[in-house]
Design a protein around this motif. Structure first.
Motif, PDB file in Angstrom:
ATOM      1  N   GLY A  31      39.767  66.796  74.338  1.00  0.00           N
ATOM      2  CA  GLY A  31      39.842  67.446  73.416  1.00  0.00           C
ATOM      3  C   GLY A  31      39.376  66.873  72.230  1.00  0.00           C
ATOM      4  O   GLY A  31      38.980  67.590  70.887  1.00  0.00           O
ATOM      5  N   ARG A  32      39.845  65.540  71.661  1.00  0.00           N
ATOM      6  CA  ARG A  32      40.213  65.122  70.566  1.00  0.00           C
ATOM      7  C   ARG A  32      39.392  63.662  71.335  1.00  0.00           C
ATOM      8  O   ARG A  32      40.996  63.015  71.953  1.00  0.00           O
ATOM      9  CB  ARG A  32      40.689  65.460  69.899  1.00  0.00           C
ATOM     10  CG  ARG A  32      40.661  64.933  68.307  1.00  0.00           C
ATOM     11  CD  ARG A  32      41.415  64.585  67.435  1.00  0.00           C
ATOM     12  NE  ARG A  32      42.943  63.915  68.266  1.00  0.00           N
ATOM     13  CZ  ARG A  32      43.879  64.620  67.865  1.00  0.00           C
ATOM     14  NH1 ARG A  32      44.180  65.787  68.151  1.00  0.00           N
ATOM     15  NH2 ARG A  32      45.099  63.999  68.675  1.00  0.00           N
ATOM     16  N   GLY A  33      38.515  62.741  70.643  1.00  0.00           N
ATOM     17  CA  GLY A  33      38.594  60.949  70.766  1.00  0.00           C
ATOM     18  C   GLY A  33      37.989  60.609  69.773  1.00  0.00           C
ATOM     19  O   GLY A  33      37.561  60.687  69.376  1.00  0.00           O
ATOM     20  N   THR A  34      38.235  59.442  69.650  1.00  0.00           N
ATOM     21  CA  THR A  34      38.385  58.526  68.558  1.00  0.00           C
ATOM     22  C   THR A  34      37.633  57.231  69.042  1.00  0.00           C
ATOM     23  O   THR A  34      38.140  56.328  68.967  1.00  0.00           O
ATOM     24  CB  THR A  34      38.975  58.639  66.937  1.00  0.00           C
ATOM     25  OG1 THR A  34      38.722  57.728  66.382  1.00  0.00           O
ATOM     26  CG2 THR A  34      40.464  59.247  67.742  1.00  0.00           C
ATOM     27  N   ILE A  35      36.388  56.847  68.755  1.00  0.00           N
ATOM     28  CA  ILE A  35      36.471  55.100  69.350  1.00  0.00           C
ATOM     29  C   ILE A  35      36.737  54.303  68.081  1.00  0.00           C
ATOM     30  O   ILE A  35      37.366  53.307  68.321  1.00  0.00           O
ATOM     31  CB  ILE A  35      34.919  55.050  69.261  1.00  0.00           C
ATOM     32  CG1 ILE A  35      34.288  55.675  70.567  1.00  0.00           C
ATOM     33  CG2 ILE A  35      34.389  53.388  69.507  1.00  0.00           C
ATOM     34  CD1 ILE A  35      34.431  55.545  72.215  1.00  0.00           C
ATOM     35  N   LEU A  36      36.849  54.663  67.265  1.00  0.00           N
ATOM     36  CA  LEU A  36      37.280  53.748  65.908  1.00  0.00           C
ATOM     37  C   LEU A  36      38.805  53.940  65.691  1.00  0.00           C
ATOM     38  O   LEU A  36      39.456  52.710  65.900  1.00  0.00           O
ATOM     39  CB  LEU A  36      37.234  55.209  64.527  1.00  0.00           C
ATOM     40  CG  LEU A  36      37.891  53.879  63.079  1.00  0.00           C
ATOM     41  CD1 LEU A  36      37.082  52.246  63.040  1.00  0.00           C
ATOM     42  CD2 LEU A  36      37.823  54.375  62.378  1.00  0.00           C
ATOM     43  N   GLY A  37      39.652  55.128  66.284  1.00  0.00           N
ATOM     44  CA  GLY A  37      40.830  54.760  66.746  1.00  0.00           C
ATOM     45  C   GLY A  37      41.473  53.975  67.782  1.00  0.00           C
ATOM     46  O   GLY A  37      42.308  53.254  67.944  1.00  0.00           O
ATOM     47  N   THR A  38      40.672  54.411  68.668  1.00  0.00           N
ATOM     48  CA  THR A  38      40.342  53.095  69.751  1.00  0.00           C
ATOM     49  C   THR A  38      40.768  51.203  69.781  1.00  0.00           C
ATOM     50  O   THR A  38      41.087  51.061  69.812  1.00  0.00           O
ATOM     51  CB  THR A  38      39.577  53.772  71.580  1.00  0.00           C
ATOM     52  OG1 THR A  38      39.712  55.044  71.475  1.00  0.00           O
ATOM     53  CG2 THR A  38      39.613  52.694  72.296  1.00  0.00           C
ATOM     54  N   LEU A  39      39.385  51.394  68.518  1.00  0.00           N
ATOM     55  CA  LEU A  39      39.474  50.402  68.176  1.00  0.00           C
ATOM     56  C   LEU A  39      40.550  49.324  67.615  1.00  0.00           C
ATOM     57  O   LEU A  39      41.245  48.607  67.968  1.00  0.00           O
ATOM     58  CB  LEU A  39      38.106  49.620  67.415  1.00  0.00           C
ATOM     59  CG  LEU A  39      37.831  48.567  66.695  1.00  0.00           C
ATOM     60  CD1 LEU A  39      38.040  47.819  67.483  1.00  0.00           C
ATOM     61  CD2 LEU A  39      37.066  48.724  65.831  1.00  0.00           C
ATOM     62  N   LEU A  40      40.828  50.482  66.810  1.00  0.00           N
ATOM     63  CA  LEU A  40      42.156  50.209  66.038  1.00  0.00           C
ATOM     64  C   LEU A  40      43.743  50.164  67.515  1.00  0.00           C
ATOM     65  O   LEU A  40      44.427  48.663  66.952  1.00  0.00           O
ATOM     66  CB  LEU A  40      43.113  50.948  64.530  1.00  0.00           C
ATOM     67  CG  LEU A  40      41.721  51.030  63.805  1.00  0.00           C
ATOM     68  CD1 LEU A  40      41.641  52.412  62.575  1.00  0.00           C
ATOM     69  CD2 LEU A  40      41.946  49.788  62.797  1.00  0.00           C
ATOM     70  N   GLY A  41      44.024  50.760  67.433  1.00  0.00           N
ATOM     71  CA  GLY A  41      44.470  50.584  68.926  1.00  0.00           C
ATOM     72  C   GLY A  41      44.606  49.096  69.588  1.00  0.00           C
ATOM     73  O   GLY A  41      45.897  49.103  69.583  1.00  0.00           O
ATOM     74  N   ALA A  42      43.778  49.378  69.952  1.00  0.00           N
ATOM     75  CA  ALA A  42      42.921  48.060  71.088  1.00  0.00           C
ATOM     76  C   ALA A  42      44.004  46.772  70.106  1.00  0.00           C
ATOM     77  O   ALA A  42      44.063  45.580  70.723  1.00  0.00           O
ATOM     78  CB  ALA A  42      41.745  47.320  71.682  1.00  0.00           C
ATOM     79  N   LEU A  43      43.640  46.351  68.947  1.00  0.00           N
ATOM     80  CA  LEU A  43      43.243  45.246  68.085  1.00  0.00           C
ATOM     81  C   LEU A  43      44.818  45.357  68.004  1.00  0.00           C
ATOM     82  O   LEU A  43      45.614  44.118  67.627  1.00  0.00           O
ATOM     83  CB  LEU A  43      42.226  45.717  66.716  1.00  0.00           C
ATOM     84  CG  LEU A  43      41.483  45.362  67.103  1.00  0.00           C
ATOM     85  CD1 LEU A  43      40.542  44.974  65.866  1.00  0.00           C
ATOM     86  CD2 LEU A  43      40.542  43.977  67.796  1.00  0.00           C
ATOM     87  N   THR A  44      45.741  46.576  67.459  1.00  0.00           N
ATOM     88  CA  THR A  44      46.910  46.418  67.166  1.00  0.00           C
ATOM     89  C   THR A  44      47.450  46.031  68.622  1.00  0.00           C
ATOM     90  O   THR A  44      48.665  45.050  67.930  1.00  0.00           O
ATOM     91  CB  THR A  44      47.303  47.951  66.502  1.00  0.00           C
ATOM     92  OG1 THR A  44      46.306  48.389  66.076  1.00  0.00           O
ATOM     93  CG2 THR A  44      48.810  47.493  66.886  1.00  0.00           C
ATOM     94  N   ILE A  45      47.211  46.076  69.614  1.00  0.00           N
ATOM     95  CA  ILE A  45      47.708  46.006  70.727  1.00  0.00           C
ATOM     96  C   ILE A  45      48.098  44.454  70.974  1.00  0.00           C
ATOM     97  O   ILE A  45      48.814  43.079  71.156  1.00  0.00           O
ATOM     98  CB  ILE A  45      47.650  46.371  72.206  1.00  0.00           C
ATOM     99  CG1 ILE A  45      48.275  48.267  72.098  1.00  0.00           C
ATOM    100  CG2 ILE A  45      48.256  45.613  72.887  1.00  0.00           C
ATOM    101  CD1 ILE A  45      47.459  48.938  73.001  1.00  0.00           C
ATOM    102  N   ALA A  46      46.621  43.364  70.886  1.00  0.00           N
ATOM    103  CA  ALA A  46      46.267  42.653  70.684  1.00  0.00           C
ATOM    104  C   ALA A  46      46.650  41.175  69.494  1.00  0.00           C
ATOM    105  O   ALA A  46      47.607  41.054  69.734  1.00  0.00           O
ATOM    106  CB  ALA A  46      44.784  42.145  70.385  1.00  0.00           C
ATOM    107  N   VAL A  47      46.913  42.255  69.003  1.00  0.00           N
ATOM    108  CA  VAL A  47      47.689  41.411  67.613  1.00  0.00           C
ATOM    109  C   VAL A  47      48.837  40.914  67.293  1.00  0.00           C
ATOM    110  O   VAL A  47      49.295  39.843  66.976  1.00  0.00           O
ATOM    111  CB  VAL A  47      47.170  41.954  66.259  1.00  0.00           C
ATOM    112  CG1 VAL A  47      48.235  41.485  64.422  1.00  0.00           C
ATOM    113  CG2 VAL A  47      45.827  42.087  65.912  1.00  0.00           C
TER     114      VAL A  47
END
Length: 331
Positions: free
Chosen positions: A273-289
Motif C-alpha cells: 500500500g505504500r512504496g517509495t523509490i527515494l526511501g529505497t535508494l537511501l536504505g540501500a546506500l545506508t546498507i552499503a555505507v
C-alpha cells in the motif's frame, strides 16, 4: 484570556510538514549520521575512489531493490532474487566461455530472469498461492539448478569483450554499474509516481478487491511486477559476473535479505500500500555505507553482521517510534 501554548506544537508542526515523508526523512537523517561518523573515523571514506567503489558494489542491490519496492508495495515478496542472480550469472559465464556473442548473453540473461519472475507471478496471481511460499520454492529450485549446472565451480570469463564493461567500465568517470542503477531507479520512480501502472501497484497493496472491481486486471499487474523483479535480478547477475570476472552458483547468497532490508529500511510498507523509490535508494546506500565503513575502520568481519543488524534495527525504531506520523497523532 491568552491561550496556553501546547508544548507538543513544534513536534506536530514538524510532522505536518513532513507528512507521509517522515519515514524517508528518518532514514535520510540516519544515512547522513553514518556518513559523517565514518568520515571522522577514517580518512579514506570520503575519497573519490572509495565513494565510486561504494556505488559500484551497491549497484546490484539498488537495481533489484527498485523492483522489490514494486513487489512489496503490492503486498507481495520475492525471495528468489538471490538464486536468480546466481543462475543468470553462472549461465552467462558458461555461454561466454562457449563463444556466444555478448549481446545474446545479455538479452538471454534478462529473458531468463523475466521467465523466473513470470513463473512466480503465475503461481501467485492465478493459482492463488502465497508469495512467500512460491518464491521460497523457486529460491531452492533455481539455486539447485545453478549448483547442478556449475557443479559448484566458478566459471571464469575473458576480459576482451564488451560484456565485462557492464561491471568494470566507466561513463564520464562514473562506474557503469552505477549508471545502470541510477537509470533503473529513475525508471522505477517515474513508474511508481507518474504512471497508471504505479497507481495500480499501490492500489493492489491497499485494496486489491477494490482495484479489481474498478476494472483493473489485478492478475496481469501482479504478473508484471514479478517479471520486473526477475529481470532486475537477472541484470544484477550479469553485472556481478562482469565485475567479478566469473560466474558462480554461490553468488547472491543472502542477497534477498539485503534487498528486502533496504526496501523496508526506506519506509516502504512491508504489508503493501505504500512504496517509495527515494526511501529505497537511501536504505540501500545506508546498507552499503555501513558495510564499507566498518571494513575501513577494521572491524572484524565476525562482528560486521551483528553491528549492521543492530544499527538497522535502531534505524527502523527511529522510523516507527520517533518519526511516525501515526505515533505523533496518538501522542
Amino acid at each position: 484570556m491568552q491561550k496556553e501554548k501546547d508544548p507538543k506544537a513544534p513536534h506536530r508542526s514538524l510532522q505536518n510538514r513532513l507528512g507521509g515523508n517522515a519515514g524517508v526523512a528518518s532514514i535520510a537523517v540516519f544515512f547522513v549520521c553514518c556518513a559523517v561518523a565514518f568520515s571522522f573515523a577514517t580518512d579514506t571514506f570520503l575519497t573519490t575512489g572509495n565513494l565510486l567503489n561504494v556505488l559500484r558494489q551497491s549497484a546490484p542491490l539498488l537495481i533489484v531493490a527498485t523492483a522489490m519496492t514494486l513487489v512489496i508495495t503490492t503486498g507481495g515478496i520475492d525471495l528468489s532474487i538471490g538464486s536468480t542472480l546466481a543462475l543468470v550469472g553462472a549461465l552467462a559465464a558458461i555461454a561466454l566461455h562457449a563463444g556466444v556473442a555478448d549481446g545474446v548473453v545479455l538479452i538471454g540473461g534478462l529473458l531468463l530472469g523475466a521467465l523466473i519472475g513470470a513463473i512466480n507471478g503465475y503461481f501467485i496471481a492465478w493459482a492463488g498461492m502465497p508469495a512467500f511460499i512460491v518464491t521460497l520454492g523457486t529460491l531452492s529450485v533455481v539455486r539447485g539448478l545453478a549448483l547442478l549446472i556449475t557443479q559448484g565451480y566458478s566459471v571464469p570469463i575473458e576480459n576482451d569483450g564488451w560484456f565485462v564493461q557492464l561491471g568494470r567500465g566507466h561513463l564520464l568517470g562514473v562506474p557503469m554499474p552505477a549508471v545502470i542503477s541510477i537509470a533503473t531507479l529513475l525508471a522505477g520512480w517515474f513508474a511508481l509516481r507518474h504512471m497508471r501502472f504505479g497507481r495500480y501497484v499501490v492500489g493492489i497493496g491497499t485494496n486489491a478487491e477494490g482495484v479489481r472491481r474498478a476494472g483493473v486486471n489485478v492478475r496481469i499487474v501482479t504478473l508484471k511486477v514479478y517479471i520486473l523483479s526477475g529481470a532486475a535480478a537477472g541484470l544484477a547477475g550479469l553485472i556481478t559476473t562482469a565485475r567479478l570476472g566469473s560466474g558462480s552458483s554461490n553468488q547472491g547468497v543472502g542477497f534477498e535479505l539485503a534487498v528486502i532490508a533496504a526496501v523496508v529500511l526506506g519506509s516502504t510498507n512491508l504489508f503493501g500500500g505504500r512504496g517509495t523509490i527515494l526511501g529505497t535508494l537511501l536504505g540501500a546506500l545506508t546498507i552499503a555505507v555501513l558495510g564499507n565503513g566498518l571494513i575501513l575502520i577494521h572491524v572484524s568481519p565476525f562482528y560486521t553482521q551483528i553491528i549492521q543488524g543492530a544499527i538497522m534495527l535502531l534505524a527502523i525504531w527511529m522510523n516507527t517510534r520517533i518519526f511516525s506520523p501515526q505515533r505523533s497523532r496518538k501522542g
